[in-house]
Scaffold this active site. Structure first.
Site, PDB file in Angstrom:
ATOM      1  CB  ALA A 102     -51.597  -9.097 -39.853  1.00 62.28           C
ATOM      2  CB  SER A 103     -55.130 -11.763 -35.914  1.00 56.46           C
ATOM      3  OG  SER A 103     -56.068 -10.735 -35.723  1.00 56.46           O
ATOM      4  CG  MET A 104     -51.997 -14.570 -32.616  1.00 58.09           C
ATOM      5  SD  MET A 104     -51.391 -14.424 -30.900  1.00 58.09           S
ATOM      6  CE  MET A 104     -49.995 -15.549 -30.914  1.00 58.09           C
TER       7      MET A 104
END
Length: 391
Positions: A102-104
């Site tokens: 899950a990307s920032m």
């Protein structure tokens, strides 16, 4: 979609993160509602490996063991690994290669802003991951307007379940995202959440004329990418646009490059070095992995991998490896002394890098937004300032 009870309980923490993103100009008014009502935590598994800013590494966090710590990381502006080694990893220690995440949030909303979606836009997402990005898109465009393609069957199943549980109507397709989703085309927007070494023309062909494609694109000079925003020409025959800035994404599986086997290239440096001033090498080293100089070098020195070592006791070697033969170069920097240069093989890699640096300087040290990419059925090419003049 309605906010979950979890989101309401965590609102003060998420509000602080959201305020920081708004202040930084990353979270725009168009996405505020989606940020408030579609929390990342609703799509994360119970076991995660967030990047810890203090230690500088991924750490194992279990919601079962420490729900509060899990929650803090889930709401923080950090990337979170959710799968290692294509699902072959077990245990709490990090695996060899992160393969889903899950990307920032700051990166997610920056990309969504660049994508410029509207209500009723039909969007193709390449790389479903946890499903959070697809849910944000569905909230903005409307249920049934987002198709997401995921290459990993287990990841696709988990995302499909999370999206269903949350109430987001997204079509999750298990397949090769590099082929797009031809059965669901055409689309108004295409966004890739994985890094690519080449933008597939299938994405262009499946996008309506004047539609937009946003993707992390890189040369392989380093593992990092630059975000490119392409617009499909009115004819539908090609897409072109400029780079926005640096990003780092896991690569599409078909676009991964094998790690450099140092010993296969340079088992020894048992021949004399050439001394030269270290100004060029020092500028490359100081520019950092996300600097525009390193990006430009990747464009001008093809089939080359750059591997700067960490500085130790005032000394730092910069290694360059050819991907098409066993040529290599090493520039050894030591504070207060001339640089030492070794080159071996048919390619004189340091000469190529130094020439590319001179070119970059002669062009006025361009930033990312002066570079662009054109993608057509015959392939793609990068350019500087003028789309009609390939690099």
């Amino acid at each position: 979609m309605n906010p979950t009870k979890e989101a309401e309980e965590a609102y003060p923490t998420r509000r602080q993160v959201g305020f920081a993103l708004v202040s930084a100009g990353v979270l725009t008014s168009e996405w505020l509602n989606a940020y408030a009502l579609v929390p990342r935590r609703a799509f994360l598994p119970d076991v995660i490996w967030p990047y810890d800013m203090e230690s500088g590494q991924a750490v194992h966090v279990s919601r079962t063991d420490d729900a509060g710590r899990w929650q803090r990381y889930a709401d923080a502006d950090v990337p979170i690994v959710t799968q290692w080694d294509d699902g072959g990893h077990e245990g709490p220690l990090p695996g060899r290669l992160p393969t889903s995440s899950a990307s920032m949030p700051s990166v997610v909303f920056r990309m969504l802003d660049v994508l410029t979606v509207d209500e009723d836009s039909r969007v193709l997402e390449i790389g479903t991951g946890t499903g959070w990005n697809a849910a944000l898109l569905a909230h903005r465009t409307g249920d049934g307007h987002v198709v997401s393609v995921e290459v990993d069957a287990a990841v696709a199943d988990r995302a499909r379940e999370a999206l269903h549980r949350f109430g987001a109507l997204v079509e999750v397709v298990h397949g090769d995202g590099l082929c797009g989703a031809p059965d669901h085309a055409p689309f108004d927007r295409v966004v890739a959440t994985c890094g690519v070494r080449e933008v597939p023309f299938d994405w262009v062909a499946q996008t309506r004329p004047l539609g937009v494609i946003v993707a992390p694109w890189g040369t392989g000079f380093t593992q990092d990418d630059a975000l490119v925003r392409l617009q499909v020409h009115a004819s539908g025959e090609f897409a072109q646009g400029r780079f926005v800035g640096p990003v780092a994404f896991m690569k599409a599986r078909a676009h991964r490059t094998a790690p450099v086997d140092h010993e296969a290239y340079a088992p020894h440096t048992g021949f004399p070095a050439v001394e030269e001033t270290g100004e060029v090498a020092a500028e490359i080293a100081a520019g950092g992995r996300f600097g525009p100089l390193v990006f430009a070098l990747g464009l001008r020195v093809p089939d080359c991998a750059f591997s700067p070592a960490q500085e130790r006791d005032g000394a730092r070697p910069l290694w360059f490896y050819s991907r098409d033969d066993r040529s290599w170069a090493c520039v050894f920097l030591r504070e207060g002394r001339p640089a030492q240069v070794w080159q071996h093989g048919p390619r004189r890699l340091w000469d190529e890098v130094r020439a590319a640096h001179a070119w970059w300087c002669a062009q006025g040290r361009p930033e990312w937004d002066r570079f662009g990419l054109t993608v057509g059925a015959a392939g793609e090419y990068a350019w500087l300032d003028d789309p009609g003049r390939p690099l």
